[in-house]
Design a protein around this motif. Structure first.
Motif, PDB file in Angstrom:
ATOM      1  N   SER A   8       0.868  -1.177   0.000  1.00 15.05           N
ATOM      2  CA  SER A   8       0.000   0.000   0.000  1.00 15.05           C
ATOM      3  C   SER A   8       0.905   1.226   0.000  1.00 15.05           C
ATOM      4  CB  SER A   8      -0.920   0.007   1.236  1.00 15.05           C
ATOM      5  OG  SER A   8      -0.172   0.264   2.404  1.00 15.05           O
ATOM      6  N   LYS A   9       0.323   2.385   0.132  1.00 10.98           N
ATOM      7  CA  LYS A   9       1.080   3.639   0.057  1.00 10.98           C
ATOM      8  C   LYS A   9       2.281   3.654   0.991  1.00 10.98           C
ATOM      9  CE  LYS A   9       0.399   8.559   1.132  1.00 10.98           C
ATOM     10  NZ  LYS A   9       0.878   8.490   2.535  1.00 10.98           N
ATOM     11  N   ASP A  10       2.125   3.142   2.210  1.00 13.88           N
ATOM     12  CA  ASP A  10       3.190   3.213   3.208  1.00 13.88           C
ATOM     13  C   ASP A  10       3.734   1.867   3.631  1.00 13.88           C
ATOM     14  OD1 ASP A  10       3.121   6.010   3.341  1.00 13.88           O
ATOM     15  OD2 ASP A  10       1.564   6.015   4.888  1.00 13.88           O
ATOM     16  N   VAL A  11       3.384   0.792   2.913  1.00 16.80           N
ATOM     17  CA  VAL A  11       3.789  -0.556   3.328  1.00 16.80           C
ATOM     18  C   VAL A  11       4.452  -1.283   2.153  1.00 16.80           C
ATOM     19  CG1 VAL A  11       3.026  -2.763   4.292  1.00 16.80           C
ATOM     20  CG2 VAL A  11       1.837  -0.652   4.941  1.00 16.80           C
ATOM     21  N   TYR A  12       5.614  -1.890   2.428  1.00 19.31           N
ATOM     22  CA  TYR A  12       6.349  -2.617   1.398  1.00 19.31           C
ATOM     23  C   TYR A  12       6.830  -3.963   1.938  1.00 19.31           C
ATOM     24  CZ  TYR A  12       6.351   1.600  -1.389  1.00 19.31           C
ATOM     25  OH  TYR A  12       5.938   2.684  -2.130  1.00 19.31           O
ATOM     26  N   LEU A  13       6.791  -4.969   1.078  1.00 23.90           N
ATOM     27  CA  LEU A  13       7.398  -6.265   1.370  1.00 23.90           C
ATOM     28  C   LEU A  13       8.860  -6.164   0.960  1.00 23.90           C
ATOM     29  CD1 LEU A  13       7.379  -9.324   2.021  1.00 23.90           C
ATOM     30  CD2 LEU A  13       6.528  -9.718  -0.295  1.00 23.90           C
ATOM     31  N   ILE A  14       9.775  -6.187   1.949  1.00 24.86           N
ATOM     32  CA  ILE A  14      11.197  -5.971   1.653  1.00 24.86           C
ATOM     33  C   ILE A  14      12.045  -7.218   1.875  1.00 24.86           C
ATOM     34  CG2 ILE A  14      11.074  -3.497   2.140  1.00 24.86           C
ATOM     35  CD1 ILE A  14      12.582  -4.308   4.859  1.00 24.86           C
ATOM     36  N   GLY A  21      16.753 -13.428   1.085  1.00 23.33           N
ATOM     37  CA  GLY A  21      17.675 -14.534   1.294  1.00 23.33           C
ATOM     38  C   GLY A  21      16.979 -15.809   1.707  1.00 23.33           C
ATOM     39  N   SER A  22      17.596 -16.929   1.418  1.00 25.29           N
ATOM     40  CA  SER A  22      17.022 -18.241   1.685  1.00 25.29           C
ATOM     41  C   SER A  22      16.675 -18.394   3.158  1.00 25.29           C
ATOM     42  CB  SER A  22      18.008 -19.329   1.268  1.00 25.29           C
ATOM     43  OG  SER A  22      17.508 -20.607   1.563  1.00 25.29           O
ATOM     44  N   GLY A  23      15.445 -18.834   3.411  1.00 28.33           N
ATOM     45  CA  GLY A  23      14.994 -19.066   4.768  1.00 28.33           C
ATOM     46  C   GLY A  23      14.270 -17.910   5.402  1.00 28.33           C
ATOM     47  N   ASP A  24      14.398 -16.715   4.833  1.00 23.86           N
ATOM     48  CA  ASP A  24      13.745 -15.550   5.437  1.00 23.86           C
ATOM     49  C   ASP A  24      12.226 -15.648   5.337  1.00 23.86           C
ATOM     50  OD1 ASP A  24      16.054 -14.335   6.218  1.00 23.86           O
ATOM     51  OD2 ASP A  24      15.994 -12.712   4.750  1.00 23.86           O
ATOM     52  N   CYS A  25      11.563 -15.229   6.402  1.00 23.75           N
ATOM     53  CA  CYS A  25      10.123 -15.031   6.331  1.00 23.75           C
ATOM     54  C   CYS A  25       9.849 -13.773   5.514  1.00 23.75           C
ATOM     55  CB  CYS A  25       9.549 -14.864   7.733  1.00 23.75           C
ATOM     56  SG  CYS A  25       9.971 -13.272   8.500  1.00 23.75           S
ATOM     57  N   CYS A  26       8.599 -13.460   5.316  1.00 26.64           N
ATOM     58  CA  CYS A  26       8.234 -12.192   4.691  1.00 26.64           C
ATOM     59  C   CYS A  26       8.417 -11.082   5.724  1.00 26.64           C
ATOM     60  CB  CYS A  26       6.784 -12.220   4.208  1.00 26.64           C
ATOM     61  SG  CYS A  26       6.503 -13.348   2.825  1.00 26.64           S
ATOM     62  N   LEU A  39       9.359  -2.234  11.209  1.00 26.42           N
ATOM     63  CA  LEU A  39       9.425  -3.527  10.517  1.00 26.42           C
ATOM     64  C   LEU A  39       8.542  -4.535  11.234  1.00 26.42           C
ATOM     65  CD1 LEU A  39      13.188  -4.202   9.616  1.00 26.42           C
ATOM     66  CD2 LEU A  39      11.441  -3.022   8.274  1.00 26.42           C
ATOM     67  N   ILE A  40       7.861  -5.354  10.439  1.00 27.82           N
ATOM     68  CA  ILE A  40       7.195  -6.538  10.967  1.00 27.82           C
ATOM     69  C   ILE A  40       8.107  -7.717  10.664  1.00 27.82           C
ATOM     70  CG2 ILE A  40       5.129  -7.983  10.951  1.00 27.82           C
ATOM     71  CD1 ILE A  40       4.467  -5.162  11.801  1.00 27.82           C
ATOM     72  N   ASP A  41       8.765  -8.217  11.712  1.00 29.21           N
ATOM     73  CA  ASP A  41       9.723  -9.312  11.647  1.00 29.21           C
ATOM     74  C   ASP A  41      11.031  -8.909  10.970  1.00 29.21           C
ATOM     75  OD1 ASP A  41       8.310 -11.127  13.215  1.00 29.21           O
ATOM     76  OD2 ASP A  41       7.195 -11.916  11.524  1.00 29.21           O
ATOM     77  N   ALA A  42      12.041  -9.798  11.121  1.00 26.92           N
ATOM     78  CA  ALA A  42      13.397  -9.418  10.735  1.00 26.92           C
ATOM     79  C   ALA A  42      14.100 -10.427   9.828  1.00 26.92           C
ATOM     80  CB  ALA A  42      14.232  -9.207  12.002  1.00 26.92           C
ATOM     81  N   GLY A  43      13.506 -11.600   9.618  1.00 30.54           N
ATOM     82  CA  GLY A  43      14.190 -12.611   8.826  1.00 30.54           C
ATOM     83  C   GLY A  43      15.310 -13.283   9.607  1.00 30.54           C
ATOM     84  N   GLY A 208       3.262 -14.685   6.506  1.00 38.29           N
ATOM     85  CA  GLY A 208       4.677 -14.855   6.785  1.00 38.29           C
ATOM     86  C   GLY A 208       5.484 -15.562   5.728  1.00 38.29           C
ATOM     87  N   HIS A 209       4.844 -16.379   4.905  1.00 41.06           N
ATOM     88  CA  HIS A 209       5.575 -17.100   3.864  1.00 41.06           C
ATOM     89  C   HIS A 209       4.812 -17.147   2.541  1.00 41.06           C
ATOM     90  CE1 HIS A 209       8.874 -18.506   6.440  1.00 41.06           C
ATOM     91  NE2 HIS A 209       7.948 -18.576   7.388  1.00 41.06           N
ATOM     92  N   PHE A 210       3.523 -16.851   2.579  1.00 41.01           N
ATOM     93  CA  PHE A 210       2.723 -16.836   1.354  1.00 41.01           C
ATOM     94  C   PHE A 210       2.610 -15.441   0.761  1.00 41.01           C
ATOM     95  CE2 PHE A 210       1.609 -20.885   3.129  1.00 41.01           C
ATOM     96  CZ  PHE A 210       1.298 -21.689   2.044  1.00 41.01           C
ATOM     97  N   GLY A 211       3.134 -14.430   1.447  1.00 42.38           N
ATOM     98  CA  GLY A 211       3.157 -13.090   0.890  1.00 42.38           C
ATOM     99  C   GLY A 211       1.848 -12.343   0.999  1.00 42.38           C
ATOM    100  N   ILE A 212       1.545 -11.563  -0.024  1.00 42.71           N
ATOM    101  CA  ILE A 212       0.447 -10.598   0.005  1.00 42.71           C
ATOM    102  C   ILE A 212      -0.798 -11.193  -0.628  1.00 42.71           C
ATOM    103  CG2 ILE A 212      -0.249  -8.265  -0.656  1.00 42.71           C
ATOM    104  CD1 ILE A 212       2.916  -7.887  -1.180  1.00 42.71           C
ATOM    105  N   ILE A 213      -1.883 -11.205   0.127  1.00 38.68           N
ATOM    106  CA  ILE A 213      -3.161 -11.716  -0.359  1.00 38.68           C
ATOM    107  C   ILE A 213      -4.163 -10.573  -0.269  1.00 38.68           C
ATOM    108  CG2 ILE A 213      -5.000 -13.410   0.033  1.00 38.68           C
ATOM    109  CD1 ILE A 213      -2.636 -15.073   1.447  1.00 38.68           C
ATOM    110  N   LYS A 214      -4.727 -10.169  -1.409  1.00 37.52           N
ATOM    111  CA  LYS A 214      -5.571  -8.976  -1.464  1.00 37.52           C
ATOM    112  C   LYS A 214      -7.026  -9.333  -1.740  1.00 37.52           C
ATOM    113  CE  LYS A 214      -2.104  -5.510  -2.694  1.00 37.52           C
ATOM    114  NZ  LYS A 214      -1.796  -4.330  -3.522  1.00 37.52           N
ATOM    115  N   GLY A 215      -7.912  -8.567  -1.100  1.00 35.91           N
ATOM    116  CA  GLY A 215      -9.345  -8.756  -1.274  1.00 35.91           C
ATOM    117  C   GLY A 215      -9.946  -9.520  -0.106  1.00 35.91           C
TER     118      GLY A 215
END
Length: 230
Positions: A8-14, A21-26, A39-43, A208-215
């Motif tokens: 969204s405007k102020d939120v990014y999946l980084i 990197g391998s093993g990181d959560c979202c 940040l939400i979580d750190a990997g 955490g691992h399936f990413g962004i689900i919209k709607g």
């Protein structure tokens, strides 16, 4: 590696397995003030890549002032100590029931699942311990609602951010599980937690691992699908 993704405007999946990197959560970055990020979580251990990815977004050159750890597992909390070294004033928020593992209490190493990754977990001190089933968290100009959603781990939490245009974003890390004795998982607690977050009727789920689900329908179907499988 893939580029960061705008939620969204102020939120990014980084961060994620194929972004940082391998093993990181979202890992999600949220602009909470003119020059501050939460940040939400750190990997796992890729803080430098997370920071490089932030520079690829409109959040570039902002300070990470807050880190919310949704639970104690290494793929979510492993790089917290790296971020704390880079941003000494950063506040770390986590639930009381996962605090012993996050802070390195004796005999909690297995609870972090670091052995799954062939790594050793380096503890961090929690700045703000969440103790209630629901808490309001004001960070910068943003207001978050934090819900205790045990099941995957005893201290798992989910976070809701109400963005503009009445958009409700739910950060529900590891909704999918797994549920294992070594994590002190509790499938019955998890089912109650899932019904709780279903009632929130989120527009966007940042998982955490399936990413962004919209709607709303897609979010509802994702959660219900996992309830049916478990």
């Amino acid at each position: 590696m893939k580029d960061p993704i705008k939620v969204s405007k102020d939120v990014y999946l980084i961060g994620s397995d194929d972004i940082s990197g391998s093993g990181d959560c979202c890992v999600y970055a949220i602009k909470i003030d003119s020059n501050q990020i939460c940040l939400i979580d750190a990997g796992t251990k890729n803080a430098s890549i997370l920071l490089e990815n932030i520079q690829k977004t409109p959040l570039a050159n902002n300070e990470i002032s807050d880190l919310i750890l949704t639970h104690c597992h290494y793929d979510h909390a492993g790089a917290a100590h790296q971020l704390k070294e880079i941003f000494p004033k950063m506040k770390i928020h986590a639930h009381d029931w996962d605090a012993p593992a996050i802070q390195g209490a004796p005999n909690t190493e297995n609870l972090t699942a670091a052995n799954w990754y062939g790594e050793g977990y380096i503890p961090v001190k929690i700045s703000h311990v969440i103790r209630n089933d629901k808490e309001k968290l004001k960070l910068g100009v943003k207001s978050f609602e934090v819900f205790h959603t045990p099941g995957h781990t005893p201290g798992s939490i989910s976070i809701v951010l109400n963005e503009g245009n009445n958009t409700k974003i739910l950060f529900g890390q590891d909704i999918h599980g797994p549920f294992l004795p070594e994590f002190n998982s509790n499938i019955q607690d998890w089912k109650i937690s899932m019904k709780k977050i279903l009632a929130l009727e989120a527009d966007i789920l940042c998982e955490g691992h399936f990413g962004i689900i919209k709607g709303k329908d897609s979010v509802r179907n994702f959660i219900r699908g996992h309830l049916q499988r478990n």
